[in-house]
Design an enzyme around this catalytic site. Structure first.
Site, mmCIF file in Angstrom:
data_model
loop_
_atom_site.group_PDB
_atom_site.id
_atom_site.type_symbol
_atom_site.label_atom_id
_atom_site.label_comp_id
_atom_site.label_asym_id
_atom_site.label_seq_id
_atom_site.Cartn_x
_atom_site.Cartn_y
_atom_site.Cartn_z
ATOM 1 N N LYS A 1 44.125 46.363 47.551
ATOM 2 C CA LYS A 1 45.478 45.665 47.001
ATOM 3 C C LYS A 1 45.395 45.645 45.521
ATOM 4 C CE LYS A 1 45.877 41.278 48.065
ATOM 5 N NZ LYS A 1 46.065 40.192 46.712
ATOM 6 N N ASP B 1 37.694 36.418 46.897
ATOM 7 C CA ASP B 1 38.700 36.423 47.746
ATOM 8 C C ASP B 1 38.053 36.346 49.247
ATOM 9 O OD1 ASP B 1 40.700 36.490 46.296
ATOM 10 O OD2 ASP B 1 40.974 38.579 46.200
HETATM 11 C C1 S3P Z 1 43.269 40.040 41.643
HETATM 12 C C2 S3P Z 1 42.343 38.865 40.957
HETATM 13 C C3 S3P Z 1 41.923 37.784 41.768
HETATM 14 C C4 S3P Z 1 41.804 37.833 43.097
HETATM 15 C C5 S3P Z 1 43.281 38.432 43.770
HETATM 16 C C6 S3P Z 1 43.510 39.595 42.997
HETATM 17 C C7 S3P Z 1 43.462 41.176 40.847
HETATM 18 O O1 S3P Z 1 42.647 36.624 41.339
HETATM 19 O O2 S3P Z 1 41.730 36.414 43.634
HETATM 20 O O3 S3P Z 1 43.603 38.459 45.075
HETATM 21 O O4 S3P Z 1 44.263 42.084 41.538
HETATM 22 O O5 S3P Z 1 43.693 41.220 39.675
HETATM 23 P P1 S3P Z 1 42.232 35.867 39.978
HETATM 24 O O6 S3P Z 1 42.329 36.512 38.794
HETATM 25 O O7 S3P Z 1 43.217 34.705 39.800
HETATM 26 O O8 S3P Z 1 40.818 35.374 40.148
#
Ligand code: S3P
Length: 451
Positions: free
Chosen positions: A39, A336
């Site tokens: 993702k 996550d």
């Molecule tokens: C992500 C960073 C994470 C993660 C999210 C995806 C990203 O969040 O929890 O599902 O793609 O940069 P945070 O930056 O808030 O830790």
């Protein structure tokens, strides 16, 4: 094998119930599977493709709701993005600083990554006005973590609660570079500021308390940005003004999606699952390390590097787990995966402590409260900590009616718990899985041998 191991029912047109009922004798999970594209990498490929010169080709893009939100937002700002439902997605870049003022509100849906990363780009498009929003979950999530440093760079952003909550309005400006010491390890904060720094003359530096996922750094460099990292100080610096050029991005399988099978394969006796083509970037592999600490049998096979990201096939075989402590620098590397690690801990002997994870309270749902309450309904013994959970493992679970709280990772974590519970579990709101893993139920049936 019985044909009723896993059934899915649609109760209304808007929400789905996922009903899982393993046979009393249990079921060993088997199979060779692939998980959908990562993702985080999918969002970044669409965004960088949109602001580059020339064409970006993306193989293996995640077809979940979140990347669809990113694609819609960038289409609304002038990027030409081909149909996402094809093997190869083509993005015709419009060049740095060329995003058009959209005629309507940009909607990031459920996706924090879309909204927070995009803000860095919007804030640095002088003279253009953008309004951004999301679904009810995203509208309740903190935006000040990106708004405040962007304001330090000179951004003009308005919104509820002092611009802490979406909807937000952004009037793009010529920004000035800063050195930002982030109080939290967040790839979204880091990436937002890197994207703002792309269009800002001079050097923009972000220092984090612990290292977060580095997909932005890898991809920005590949597209031609001037970027340096200093692992000792956990800092990354971007120098504004470089031209980005479209690239070919090959998106590996998402380790966050593989995590459901790593845990399911570990806890359901007799299981063996091979998950092919999974991204194993070291900033993301905390889940493998945590499961190894719990005694899991996971091997990395066929390790290789694909388009700048490490990839491997992961083989998991069931094995008795024991409790451990998950904390500190490990947390951002498995943030996550904590909901599904909580499920592993419920089936492990002894106590598992998860701490330093207060970030879980501001994800798509409050993942500490929700996981504790829902698993406890099934008979687990989980106490909430302000920044995590204390889980006393080893008590068998019984099927129950549980709620997803419209959170994709909660849905799938509860499904994994249900595979090893006695009796029937009904997960309400299971359609949320489509945010990051639209084919989850099909793969669930595959590993259960019910399709
Ligand atoms: C992500 C960073 C994470 C993660 C999210 C995806 C990203 O969040 O929890 O599902 O793609 O940069 P945070 O930056 O808030 O830790």
């Amino acid at each position: 094998m019985s044909a009723t191991l896993v059934t899915v029912e649609t109760t209304t047109q808007l929400t789905d119930d996922l009903i899982i009922q393993p046979p009393t004798s249990g079921i060993a999970l088997q199979g060779q599977i692939e998980v959908p594209g990562d993702k985080s990498i999918s969002h970044r490929a669409l965004m960088l493709g949109a602001i580059s010169q020339g064409e970006t080709q993306i193989q293996g893009l995640l077809l979940g709701e979140d990347p669809r939100s990113t694609a819609e937002c960038f289409r609304a700002m002038g990027a030409e993005i081909s149909d996402l439902n094809t093997q190869l997605v083509r993005v015709k870049g419009i060049g740095l600083g060329q995003l058009k003022e959209p005629v309507d509100i940009l909607n990031a849906g459920n996706s924090g990554t879309t909204l927070r990363l995009m803000l860095g780009l919007l804030a640095s498009h002088p003279g253009r006005l953008f309004t951004v929003t999301g679904d009810s979950s995203l509208r309740s999530r903190p935006m000040s973590r990106v708004v405040k440093p962007l304001q330090q760079m000179g951004a003009h952003i308005w919104g509820r609660a002092g611009a802490a909550l979406a909807p937000l309005a952004v009037l793009g400006q010529t920004l000035k570079p800063i050195h930002y010491q982030s109080p939290i390890a967040s790839a979204q904060v880091k990436s937002c500021l890197l994207l703002a720094g792309l269009m800002t003359e001079g050097k923009t530096t972000i220092t984090e308390p612990s290292v977060s996922r580095d997909h932005s750094e890898r991809m920005l460099k590949a597209f031609g940005a001037q970027l340096t990292t200093d692992p000792d100080s956990k800092s990354v610096t971007i120098t504004g003004g470089a031209t980005l050029h479209g690239q070919t991005v090959i998106v590996p399988g998402d380790i966050s999606s593989a995590a459901f099978w790593l845990v399911a394969g570990s806890i359901v006796p007799g299981s063996e699952i091979l998950i092919e083509n999974v991204g194993v970037n070291p900033t993301r592999t905390g889940v493998i390390e945590a499961l190894a600490m719990m005694g899991a049998d996971i091997t990395l096979e066929n390790q290789r590097v694909v388009a700048g990201e490490p990839v491997a096939d992961l083989r998991v075989r069931a094995r008795a787990l024991h409790g451990c402590t998950i904390s500190g620098d490990l947390i951002p590397r498995l943030i996550d995966e904590i909901p599904v690690l909580a499920v592993a801990a419920v089936f492990a002997s002894g106590t598992t402590i998860i701490k330093d994870a207060e970030e879980l309270r501001v994800k798509e749902s409050d993942r500490i409260t929700v996981m504790a309450n829902q698993l406890n309904k099934m008979g687990a013994k989980i106490s909430e900590l302000t920044d995590g959970m204390e889980i006393t493992g080893g008590t068998p679970l019984t099927g129950a009616e549980v709620e997803s709280y419209s959170d994709h990772r909660i849905t799938m974590s509860l499904a994994v718990a249900a595979l090893n519970a006695q009796g029937k579990t009904t997960i309400h709101g299971a359609e949320a899985a489509a945010i990051s893993y639209p084919t989850f139920v099909a793969t669930l049936k595959q590993v259960c041998g019910t399709n």
